[in-house]
Design a protein around this motif. Sequence first.
Motif, PDB file in Angstrom:
ATOM      1  N   ILE A 154      64.256 -36.923  -2.463  1.00  0.00           N
ATOM      2  CA  ILE A 154      64.011 -35.642  -2.393  1.00  0.00           C
ATOM      3  C   ILE A 154      64.363 -34.966  -0.956  1.00  0.00           C
ATOM      4  O   ILE A 154      64.879 -33.780  -1.199  1.00  0.00           O
ATOM      5  CB  ILE A 154      62.429 -35.520  -2.703  1.00  0.00           C
ATOM      6  N   LEU A 155      64.353 -35.994  -0.027  1.00  0.00           N
ATOM      7  CA  LEU A 155      64.335 -35.070   1.279  1.00  0.00           C
ATOM      8  C   LEU A 155      65.685 -35.296   1.832  1.00  0.00           C
ATOM      9  O   LEU A 155      66.377 -34.653   2.598  1.00  0.00           O
ATOM     10  CB  LEU A 155      63.347 -35.647   2.288  1.00  0.00           C
ATOM     11  N   VAL A 156      66.345 -36.521   1.647  1.00  0.00           N
ATOM     12  CA  VAL A 156      67.609 -37.131   2.101  1.00  0.00           C
ATOM     13  C   VAL A 156      68.223 -37.324   0.912  1.00  0.00           C
ATOM     14  O   VAL A 156      68.581 -38.658   0.613  1.00  0.00           O
ATOM     15  CB  VAL A 156      67.449 -38.474   2.904  1.00  0.00           C
ATOM     16  N   PRO A 157      69.058 -36.360   0.224  1.00  0.00           N
ATOM     17  CA  PRO A 157      69.501 -36.816  -0.935  1.00  0.00           C
ATOM     18  C   PRO A 157      70.565 -37.653  -1.086  1.00  0.00           C
ATOM     19  O   PRO A 157      71.123 -38.127  -1.898  1.00  0.00           O
ATOM     20  CB  PRO A 157      69.955 -35.182  -1.499  1.00  0.00           C
ATOM     21  N   ALA A 158      71.190 -37.854   0.178  1.00  0.00           N
ATOM     22  CA  ALA A 158      72.423 -38.779   0.370  1.00  0.00           C
ATOM     23  C   ALA A 158      71.947 -40.162   1.220  1.00  0.00           C
ATOM     24  O   ALA A 158      72.657 -40.737   1.544  1.00  0.00           O
ATOM     25  CB  ALA A 158      73.489 -38.288   1.149  1.00  0.00           C
ATOM     26  N   SER A 269      54.359 -35.309   6.806  1.00  0.00           N
ATOM     27  CA  SER A 269      54.620 -36.366   5.780  1.00  0.00           C
ATOM     28  C   SER A 269      56.021 -36.410   5.271  1.00  0.00           C
ATOM     29  O   SER A 269      56.442 -37.334   4.869  1.00  0.00           O
ATOM     30  CB  SER A 269      53.924 -35.728   4.364  1.00  0.00           C
ATOM     31  N   SER A 270      56.961 -35.427   5.655  1.00  0.00           N
ATOM     32  CA  SER A 270      58.442 -35.615   5.180  1.00  0.00           C
ATOM     33  C   SER A 270      59.043 -36.202   6.245  1.00  0.00           C
ATOM     34  O   SER A 270      59.808 -37.309   6.346  1.00  0.00           O
ATOM     35  CB  SER A 270      58.789 -34.489   4.610  1.00  0.00           C
ATOM     36  N   THR A 271      59.177 -35.456   7.470  1.00  0.00           N
ATOM     37  CA  THR A 271      60.208 -35.800   8.357  1.00  0.00           C
ATOM     38  C   THR A 271      59.542 -36.394   9.769  1.00  0.00           C
ATOM     39  O   THR A 271      60.094 -36.609  10.760  1.00  0.00           O
ATOM     40  CB  THR A 271      60.885 -34.453   8.912  1.00  0.00           C
ATOM     41  N   ALA A 272      58.304 -36.430   9.510  1.00  0.00           N
ATOM     42  CA  ALA A 272      57.329 -37.082  10.603  1.00  0.00           C
ATOM     43  C   ALA A 272      57.375 -36.204  12.027  1.00  0.00           C
ATOM     44  O   ALA A 272      57.631 -36.629  13.064  1.00  0.00           O
ATOM     45  CB  ALA A 272      57.905 -38.464  10.957  1.00  0.00           C
ATOM     46  N   CYS A 321      57.403 -33.710  -0.451  1.00  0.00           N
ATOM     47  CA  CYS A 321      57.556 -34.363   1.017  1.00  0.00           C
ATOM     48  C   CYS A 321      58.124 -35.444   0.921  1.00  0.00           C
ATOM     49  O   CYS A 321      58.842 -36.037   1.880  1.00  0.00           O
ATOM     50  CB  CYS A 321      56.273 -34.375   1.729  1.00  0.00           C
ATOM     51  N   SER A 322      58.256 -36.293  -0.144  1.00  0.00           N
ATOM     52  CA  SER A 322      58.828 -37.720  -0.288  1.00  0.00           C
ATOM     53  C   SER A 322      58.320 -38.807   0.450  1.00  0.00           C
ATOM     54  O   SER A 322      58.809 -39.989   0.377  1.00  0.00           O
ATOM     55  CB  SER A 322      60.433 -37.535   0.058  1.00  0.00           C
ATOM     56  N   ALA A 323      56.992 -38.681   0.877  1.00  0.00           N
ATOM     57  CA  ALA A 323      56.344 -39.673   1.486  1.00  0.00           C
ATOM     58  C   ALA A 323      56.162 -40.841   0.471  1.00  0.00           C
ATOM     59  O   ALA A 323      56.348 -42.175   0.838  1.00  0.00           O
ATOM     60  CB  ALA A 323      55.126 -39.456   1.894  1.00  0.00           C
ATOM     61  N   CYS A 324      55.873 -40.511  -0.741  1.00  0.00           N
ATOM     62  CA  CYS A 324      55.693 -41.690  -1.674  1.00  0.00           C
ATOM     63  C   CYS A 324      56.695 -42.315  -2.025  1.00  0.00           C
ATOM     64  O   CYS A 324      56.912 -43.466  -2.322  1.00  0.00           O
ATOM     65  CB  CYS A 324      55.248 -40.911  -3.108  1.00  0.00           C
ATOM     66  N   CYS A 380      50.275 -39.944  -0.077  1.00  0.00           N
ATOM     67  CA  CYS A 380      50.527 -38.618  -0.792  1.00  0.00           C
ATOM     68  C   CYS A 380      49.457 -37.315   0.110  1.00  0.00           C
ATOM     69  O   CYS A 380      48.409 -37.746   0.224  1.00  0.00           O
ATOM     70  CB  CYS A 380      50.168 -38.487  -2.157  1.00  0.00           C
ATOM     71  N   PRO A 381      50.139 -36.567   0.651  1.00  0.00           N
ATOM     72  CA  PRO A 381      49.267 -35.583   1.543  1.00  0.00           C
ATOM     73  C   PRO A 381      48.474 -34.718   0.922  1.00  0.00           C
ATOM     74  O   PRO A 381      47.482 -33.845   1.461  1.00  0.00           O
ATOM     75  CB  PRO A 381      50.445 -34.831   2.389  1.00  0.00           C
ATOM     76  N   VAL A 382      48.548 -34.668  -0.528  1.00  0.00           N
ATOM     77  CA  VAL A 382      47.753 -33.824  -1.447  1.00  0.00           C
ATOM     78  C   VAL A 382      47.168 -34.640  -2.280  1.00  0.00           C
ATOM     79  O   VAL A 382      46.608 -34.236  -3.238  1.00  0.00           O
ATOM     80  CB  VAL A 382      48.658 -32.701  -2.002  1.00  0.00           C
ATOM     81  N   ALA A 383      46.977 -36.028  -2.003  1.00  0.00           N
ATOM     82  CA  ALA A 383      46.283 -36.914  -2.488  1.00  0.00           C
ATOM     83  C   ALA A 383      46.164 -36.992  -4.251  1.00  0.00           C
ATOM     84  O   ALA A 383      45.224 -37.088  -5.075  1.00  0.00           O
ATOM     85  CB  ALA A 383      44.595 -36.623  -2.451  1.00  0.00           C
ATOM     86  N   ILE A 384      47.437 -36.889  -4.477  1.00  0.00           N
ATOM     87  CA  ILE A 384      47.896 -36.928  -6.082  1.00  0.00           C
ATOM     88  C   ILE A 384      47.647 -38.586  -6.413  1.00  0.00           C
ATOM     89  O   ILE A 384      48.285 -39.544  -5.842  1.00  0.00           O
ATOM     90  CB  ILE A 384      49.067 -36.658  -6.527  1.00  0.00           C
ATOM     91  N   ASP A 385      46.819 -38.938  -7.386  1.00  0.00           N
ATOM     92  CA  ASP A 385      46.627 -40.273  -7.671  1.00  0.00           C
ATOM     93  C   ASP A 385      47.695 -40.720  -8.639  1.00  0.00           C
ATOM     94  O   ASP A 385      47.443 -40.673  -9.864  1.00  0.00           O
ATOM     95  CB  ASP A 385      45.034 -40.185  -8.485  1.00  0.00           C
ATOM     96  N   ILE A 386      48.891 -40.905  -8.228  1.00  0.00           N
ATOM     97  CA  ILE A 386      49.922 -41.249  -8.989  1.00  0.00           C
ATOM     98  C   ILE A 386      49.547 -42.644  -9.705  1.00  0.00           C
ATOM     99  O   ILE A 386      49.804 -42.761 -11.225  1.00  0.00           O
ATOM    100  CB  ILE A 386      51.089 -41.483  -8.053  1.00  0.00           C
TER     101      ILE A 386
END
Length: 495
Positions: A154-158, A269-272, A321-324, A380-386
């Motif tokens: 998501i954040l680093v497509p390559a 969460s994404s780029t620290a 954010c791509s943290a997951c 997950c920074p928005v607490a999605i219970d994946i």
Amino acid sequence: MTGTYLGMPSFPRAADASTRDHRLRANLRRATHTIRAKRDRAVAELDDWVQLRAAGAAVKDRTLRHLDHYLVQLEESVTRAGGTVHWAADAAEANRIVTGLVLATGEREVVKVKSMATQETGLNGALAAAGIRAYETDLAELIVQLGDDLPSHILVPAIHRNRAEIRDIFRRRMAEWGLPAPEGLTDRPADLAEAARLHLREKFLRAKVAVSGANFAVAETGTLVVVESEGNGRMCLTLPETLISVVGIEKVVPTWRDLEIFLQLLPRSSTAERMNPYTSMWTGTTDGDGPRAFHLVLLDNGRTDTLADTTGRQALRCIRCSACLNVCPVYERAGGHAYGSPYPGPIGAVLTPQLRGLASPLEESLPYASSLCGACFEACPVAIDIPEVLVHLRERVVEGGTVTLRGTRTVIKPAKRHATERTVMRAAGWAFDHPRVLRRGQRLLARTRGLHPGRLPGPGRAWSDARDLPEVPPESFRDWWARTRGGSGRKGEPS
Ligand code: SF4
């Protein structure tokens, strides 16, 4: 790679190929472990991270519950500020709207700042079919585009490319798309960045139309927000005469106070980073400053269906954010392409089957693309219970049932390939409902334990080929308890 997600194989088939690619696995492992360690440090700096996370989840949930209200408010605010709002029910409609808007300007080129929504709709292909060339301007997206590739993060497509591969792509392809790569280009990061900068500058200065996404859309003022690290987005958002933003309807936040929460959660969460290097915001149009025409295309494309599922809708909280992805052991080994959509990793495994419906073996396989270790939920920074949504979707794949598809309640059939699993689970459910039968079955199994095969016959063979069958104990826990009263050795007396 073909530059399209159409016709991608199921996750196990795609992952079978990617897990054998040692270079891909090494690239992914190095990148995700680096980002994940940095993110942990950035998050640990905040004493109120837990509260921020809960606040982010609560704001998103409330907004989703009243999405109809906030979307109408957003439309009114954007219109008042001089913009035009378009509603797109699906990918085809979104592409039709954007293509029509570009053609109306008389231009045949657009610059794009990274937009996952347009990846989802396959906009670049639709523009090409209408004779319009789209130039990606995010560095990683540029690498993907020049390499005829697909994004894998998501954040680093390559993320799946290393520096030497990027240098080769630049040398080979840049000339076809504009300014060629400099002579003797090396794989030093600074040299690669400079080559991309020179190549893109020409595009920014020439482009009259830009297409963007947005991280957030603030309903109270009609303000759109893009956060990024390179500054390319800001060039796209300010230099062209016409700006077209394609945004998923779940990106709306009610107020600027709500936005404050996400501008803290997202960068760490994404780029620290403590804050994003570039946070660009625009509200309609302003005389003498920025684009003269602004169009907002609000994209549904399965989101309303997702909203109808009270367990699955939490996936719409996602702030991309791509943290997951960076903590997922499955993503790390399988890579992003195996998920067959612009949304890879754990969030892709729950979002794609919901946005597209369980339309093909790919979508049916995605809820199984997880070990259910729970690392994604923790990150997950928005607490999605994946994991909860994954199990929920697995149940839907196996059992079928009532779902909303394209706005209509409909009953989907159980997947054929899971007939054995379904039969075993039903038999187990029945046995647990009949304790006497269960007890007799357990005793029978215990008495015959010497005769049990080491591998399962028939359809269970594939399962037991890769696992040891659990050993049946000489007596069940229930019998052991009745005999010893929990180890006291005295039947009938508490220990
Ligand atoms: S699901 Fe959560 S961790 Fe994953 S990308 Fe979305 S917000 Fe980030």
